[in-house]
Motif scaffolding. Sequence first.
Motif, PDB file in Angstrom:
ATOM      1  N   THR A  18       0.685  -0.976  -0.142  1.00 48.80           N
ATOM      2  CA  THR A  18       0.024  -0.449   0.464  1.00 48.80           C
ATOM      3  C   THR A  18       1.062   1.150  -0.052  1.00 48.80           C
ATOM      4  O   THR A  18       1.921   1.416  -0.296  1.00 48.80           O
ATOM      5  N   PHE A  19       0.177   2.506   0.587  1.00 46.99           N
ATOM      6  CA  PHE A  19       1.134   3.652   0.129  1.00 46.99           C
ATOM      7  C   PHE A  19       1.610   3.590   1.073  1.00 46.99           C
ATOM      8  O   PHE A  19       2.913   4.591   1.233  1.00 46.99           O
ATOM      9  N   LEU A  22       3.914  -1.836   3.318  1.00 49.15           N
ATOM     10  CA  LEU A  22       2.400  -3.417   3.635  1.00 49.15           C
ATOM     11  C   LEU A  22       2.111  -3.551   4.971  1.00 49.15           C
ATOM     12  O   LEU A  22       2.646  -2.957   5.370  1.00 49.15           O
ATOM     13  N   LYS A  23       0.590  -4.534   4.643  1.00 51.99           N
ATOM     14  CA  LYS A  23      -0.427  -4.500   5.340  1.00 51.99           C
ATOM     15  C   LYS A  23      -0.838  -5.889   5.023  1.00 51.99           C
ATOM     16  O   LYS A  23      -0.827  -6.529   3.966  1.00 51.99           O
ATOM     17  N   LEU A  24      -0.839  -6.110   6.284  1.00 48.45           N
ATOM     18  CA  LEU A  24      -1.817  -7.896   5.994  1.00 48.45           C
ATOM     19  C   LEU A  24      -3.297  -7.643   6.477  1.00 48.45           C
ATOM     20  O   LEU A  24      -4.155  -6.470   6.438  1.00 48.45           O
ATOM     21  N   GLN A  25      -4.031  -8.311   4.717  1.00 46.76           N
ATOM     22  CA  GLN A  25      -5.182  -7.789   4.345  1.00 46.76           C
ATOM     23  C   GLN A  25      -5.517  -8.873   4.299  1.00 46.76           C
ATOM     24  O   GLN A  25      -5.215  -9.824   3.554  1.00 46.76           O
TER      25      GLN A  25
END
Length: 417
Positions: A18-19, A22-25
């Motif tokens: 993401t902007f 890193l993210k956990l989705q």
Amino acid sequence: AVVSTQSGHYGRGKMAATFTGLKLQGELGKFGRTPISDIEGYVELPDGKVLSGTEWGNMLLWDGDLIKCELTQFNKKKCHDGMIQEIFLDEGELITAGDDGAIKIWDFETIDGADVVEENAHFRIEPMIDIPVGEGVRILSMCKTYNPNNIDTNSIWLAQDGSGAIWKLDISVSLTKKAPELIQSFHAGTIRQIVPCPYTHMMASIGEEGSVRVLDYLRKQTLVARKFSGGGSHLLWPGRAVDPKMATLIAGFRDGVIRVLTLDYAEPESPYELKMILRHVHKPHKGEVTGMVVDDEGKTLITGSKDDCSLFFFDIKSEYLPIGFMKLEAPIATMAWYTHTGRLLVGLTNGKILEVMVPDPGMVDTTVTYEINSSLGMIREYEFQSVAHKLSKAKYEVVQMKKEKSTDCDSALIPLL
């Protein structure tokens, strides 16, 4: 993919850029018509599906966030009797282990292709191998051993038993596989008390799961272990005054029961060097036994409980026959024998300490009741008062005096500047 499970929860996600980095989705699993379950064991299959256990013993095959089917055995028999703790995919075989102490091997291809037409229907399957480890065993976790120099040992697993043991297991499909081997046993849970042997390098322990164990701490070896009903709470190893051989243990339990045990040499075929013989059982209290004391002459056993606020007296010389009991004003926190006066000291939860005279068995009339009248000059009471507030006040006054002296010194320096 990232899979997470917890109490009544199944989640599946992946890392996404993401902007802000890193993210956990991901998304939570939907149990649908299947009852919500705690999940301990699960494994991700090569095609992305996930196989998980349930608290009632069946397996769930997840496709994304939905349950594809529930797997069970024929004749309405569950895959395991209780929670499935571990699921492994090893060399093309699915291995499960659970609270029922069983290790089962399942056909991977059958489970991977499992499907049902009707919603909430069950897919039935039988294990290829069913290995019962032992009675009362609860498998919590497993790990596989690996020896590059001997491939024949690569089917050996180590298992943690929730009942207090480590097992060595051969789960190969060979007809010459070895039987489960107990490597080490120990308490399952909190150790409530440890007492030393009066004459040699041994000690005894009692655990909250109800087992009493005797160990040689120089050889680091368990000499004997025995489990009883009810959780353990207190343990006593009296000296020569009670038993010339000093082979007697007295154990107290959370259900108010006390057990008198004797140690002796075990038979040659026994796994232990000693055996533990149950001699006497009494239930003097309604609640947890919080203290046990034997007088210096080894004549009287005194037990105390925090739930029914009572002291109970037993005549050791008469095979632990009850003498009577004495009601106190508050629950008993601790007990000790005061050698100087030959009396019992009892600490209560209300802050008081009692000095109790042990009754003479011949002077107690038990024709009507076993209750001993505690007002007959048998108890001397000491009440302590807290001095915490006085200490706090003194500390505060010292701080104030230092501040006043500092202020006086600053005032004296002002005319000089």
